[in-house]
Design a protein around this motif. Structure first.
Motif, PDB file in Angstrom:
ATOM      1  N   LYS A  26       0.773  -1.107   0.087  1.00 52.69           N
ATOM      2  CA  LYS A  26      -0.067  -0.085   0.025  1.00 52.69           C
ATOM      3  C   LYS A  26       1.137   1.320  -0.116  1.00 52.69           C
ATOM      4  O   LYS A  26       0.596   2.359  -0.645  1.00 52.69           O
ATOM      5  CB  LYS A  26      -0.701   0.135   1.149  1.00 52.69           C
ATOM      6  N   ALA A  27       2.112   1.213   0.628  1.00 49.91           N
ATOM      7  CA  ALA A  27       3.048   2.453   0.613  1.00 49.91           C
ATOM      8  C   ALA A  27       3.496   2.517  -0.656  1.00 49.91           C
ATOM      9  O   ALA A  27       3.780   3.687  -1.184  1.00 49.91           O
ATOM     10  CB  ALA A  27       4.187   2.248   1.612  1.00 49.91           C
ATOM     11  N   ILE A  28       3.636   1.244  -1.570  1.00 50.50           N
ATOM     12  CA  ILE A  28       4.095   1.511  -2.804  1.00 50.50           C
ATOM     13  C   ILE A  28       3.372   2.030  -3.892  1.00 50.50           C
ATOM     14  O   ILE A  28       3.769   2.957  -4.436  1.00 50.50           O
ATOM     15  CB  ILE A  28       4.854   0.017  -3.372  1.00 50.50           C
ATOM     16  N   TYR A  29       2.008   1.698  -3.628  1.00 53.84           N
ATOM     17  CA  TYR A  29       0.787   2.374  -4.547  1.00 53.84           C
ATOM     18  C   TYR A  29       0.209   3.545  -3.926  1.00 53.84           C
ATOM     19  O   TYR A  29      -0.665   4.013  -4.388  1.00 53.84           O
ATOM     20  CB  TYR A  29       0.071   1.312  -5.237  1.00 53.84           C
ATOM     21  N   ARG A  30       0.636   4.074  -2.731  1.00 51.34           N
ATOM     22  CA  ARG A  30       0.565   5.500  -2.310  1.00 51.34           C
ATOM     23  C   ARG A  30      -0.857   5.455  -1.512  1.00 51.34           C
ATOM     24  O   ARG A  30      -1.492   6.724  -1.748  1.00 51.34           O
ATOM     25  CB  ARG A  30       0.618   6.550  -3.533  1.00 51.34           C
ATOM     26  N   VAL A  31      -1.249   4.440  -1.029  1.00 50.94           N
ATOM     27  CA  VAL A  31      -2.356   4.317  -0.347  1.00 50.94           C
ATOM     28  C   VAL A  31      -1.831   5.048   1.169  1.00 50.94           C
ATOM     29  O   VAL A  31      -2.692   5.731   1.639  1.00 50.94           O
ATOM     30  CB  VAL A  31      -3.095   3.135  -0.306  1.00 50.94           C
ATOM     31  N   LEU A  32      -0.804   4.732   1.577  1.00 54.43           N
ATOM     32  CA  LEU A  32      -0.196   4.902   2.560  1.00 54.43           C
ATOM     33  C   LEU A  32       1.206   5.719   2.657  1.00 54.43           C
ATOM     34  O   LEU A  32       1.695   5.165   1.783  1.00 54.43           O
ATOM     35  CB  LEU A  32       0.305   3.441   3.766  1.00 54.43           C
ATOM     36  N   GLU A  33       1.312   6.310   3.580  1.00 53.62           N
ATOM     37  CA  GLU A  33       2.530   7.303   3.695  1.00 53.62           C
ATOM     38  C   GLU A  33       3.631   6.690   4.456  1.00 53.62           C
ATOM     39  O   GLU A  33       3.572   6.348   5.502  1.00 53.62           O
ATOM     40  CB  GLU A  33       2.229   8.540   3.904  1.00 53.62           C
ATOM     41  N   PRO A  34       5.046   6.166   3.947  1.00 52.33           N
ATOM     42  CA  PRO A  34       5.766   5.833   4.883  1.00 52.33           C
ATOM     43  C   PRO A  34       6.315   6.835   5.931  1.00 52.33           C
ATOM     44  O   PRO A  34       6.426   8.026   5.632  1.00 52.33           O
ATOM     45  CB  PRO A  34       6.978   5.504   3.792  1.00 52.33           C
ATOM     46  N   THR A  35       6.325   6.256   7.011  1.00 51.37           N
ATOM     47  CA  THR A  35       6.913   7.035   8.169  1.00 51.37           C
ATOM     48  C   THR A  35       8.443   7.539   8.152  1.00 51.37           C
ATOM     49  O   THR A  35       8.711   8.594   8.452  1.00 51.37           O
ATOM     50  CB  THR A  35       6.816   6.267   9.490  1.00 51.37           C
ATOM     51  N   ARG A  36       9.105   6.764   7.302  1.00 54.69           N
ATOM     52  CA  ARG A  36      10.547   6.913   7.035  1.00 54.69           C
ATOM     53  C   ARG A  36      11.014   6.432   5.774  1.00 54.69           C
ATOM     54  O   ARG A  36      10.390   5.131   5.567  1.00 54.69           O
ATOM     55  CB  ARG A  36      11.254   6.608   8.415  1.00 54.69           C
ATOM     56  N   GLY A  37      11.940   6.768   5.117  1.00 48.86           N
ATOM     57  CA  GLY A  37      12.449   5.916   4.159  1.00 48.86           C
ATOM     58  C   GLY A  37      12.235   6.640   2.851  1.00 48.86           C
ATOM     59  O   GLY A  37      11.219   7.185   2.832  1.00 48.86           O
ATOM     60  N   THR A  38      12.526   5.838   1.819  1.00 54.09           N
ATOM     61  CA  THR A  38      12.134   6.379   0.432  1.00 54.09           C
ATOM     62  C   THR A  38      11.852   5.235  -0.609  1.00 54.09           C
ATOM     63  O   THR A  38      12.450   4.173  -0.571  1.00 54.09           O
ATOM     64  CB  THR A  38      13.393   7.164   0.109  1.00 54.09           C
ATOM     65  N   ILE A  39      11.018   5.328  -1.316  1.00 55.38           N
ATOM     66  CA  ILE A  39      10.541   4.397  -2.467  1.00 55.38           C
ATOM     67  C   ILE A  39      10.900   5.056  -3.687  1.00 55.38           C
ATOM     68  O   ILE A  39      10.624   6.315  -4.063  1.00 55.38           O
ATOM     69  CB  ILE A  39       8.896   4.159  -2.509  1.00 55.38           C
TER      70      ILE A  39
END
Length: 262
Positions: free
Chosen positions: A46-59
């Motif tokens: 979900k973080a990869i397809y932008r439903v969730l925002e990562p708290t830390r780190g980079t995609i």
């Protein structure tokens, strides 16, 4: 489009779900995320397809952070099939699959002959040609899953993100769908629960447990009885089928089941 994750962490509320994930998908490889329920596979996707925002780190997609790439360009290059397909639209199967062409169209631009050909090819690949005029609301869960995959294929992506793509499918369609995905010759990242299918179709696997990558490598390197025991807490044997040379997994029955059968 290549995918790289560096130090990705995801919190939901005050709870950390994903811990410092480094992961790569490149060279048109089929990569699996494996792990028990609750290990963080779906959250990471979900973080990869932008439903969730990562708290830390980079995609990263290719060499750019995903935050720096316009949403339309991402949609033109990355398609997603999530685990649960609501498909609550009062539309035909063909109309739903045609939605996969939207990222490639200008505002109010109608579909052309090329779009129709791409959609027909996607319907054919997923065994849905005879369903093209069927209302999506009248399909079973497994049929809706195939429609979602057909729409993703019609999008003509260079990266596909899948969350349990064989969910709700009979074994015949599981094998057919994974064969289709493999034959697309694009980058694929898929959460899977079936280790046997991952061993058969995937080029590389990451094992997640409690939100962390426990190990990763080629299937024959990391799908072992020791790692399965550690992550899933079950005993098994891993061997190669002498006829197909496929990696096979044979699970032992839990002791309480053996006693019940006696």
């Amino acid at each position: 489009m290549d995918l790289h994750l560096e130090g990705v962490e995801i919190n939901i509320g005050t709870k950390k779900i994903v811990h410092g994930i480094d992961l790569s998908v490149f060279q048109n490889s089929f990569v699996a995320l494996l792990g028990p329920n609750g290990s963080g596979k779906s959250t990471l996707l979900k973080a990869i397809y932008r439903v969730l925002e990562p708290t830390r780190g980079t995609i990263y997609l290719d060499d750019l952070s995903i935050d720096q790439i316009p949403a339309k360009k991402i949609a033109q290059n990355m398609s997603v099939v999530s685990q649960f397909q609501s498909n609550s639209f009062d539309m035909t199967v063909e109309e739903v699959v045609m939605m996969g062409r939207i990222p490639h169209k200008r505002l109010l631009e109608k579909e052309n002959q090329r779009d129709l050909e791409i959609v027909e090819d996607a319907l054919r690949k997923t065994g849905l040609l005879e369903y093209r005029e069927r209302n999506i609301l009248k399909l079973s869960g497994g049929e809706k899953q195939r429609v979602a995959l057909a729409r993703a294929i019609a999008q003509c992506p260079s990266l596909m993100i899948l969350d349990e793509p064989s969910n709700h499918l009979d074994i015949k369609y599981q094998l057919e769908i994974l064969n289709i995905i493999k034959s697309l010759n694009i980058n694929v990242l898929s959460a899977l629960h079936d280790l046997q299918l991952a061993a058969q179709f995937c080029d590389y696997v990451y094992f997640l447990h409690k939100g962390q990558i426990v190990c990763h490598g080629k299937p024959e390197e990391v799908i072992t009885k020791e790692i399965i025991k550690e992550i899933y807490e079950v005993d098994c044997e891993v061997f190669r089928d002498p006829t197909t040379n496929n990696l096979c997994i044979s699970y032992y029955k839990p002791i309480n089941q053996v006693l019940m059968e006696v």
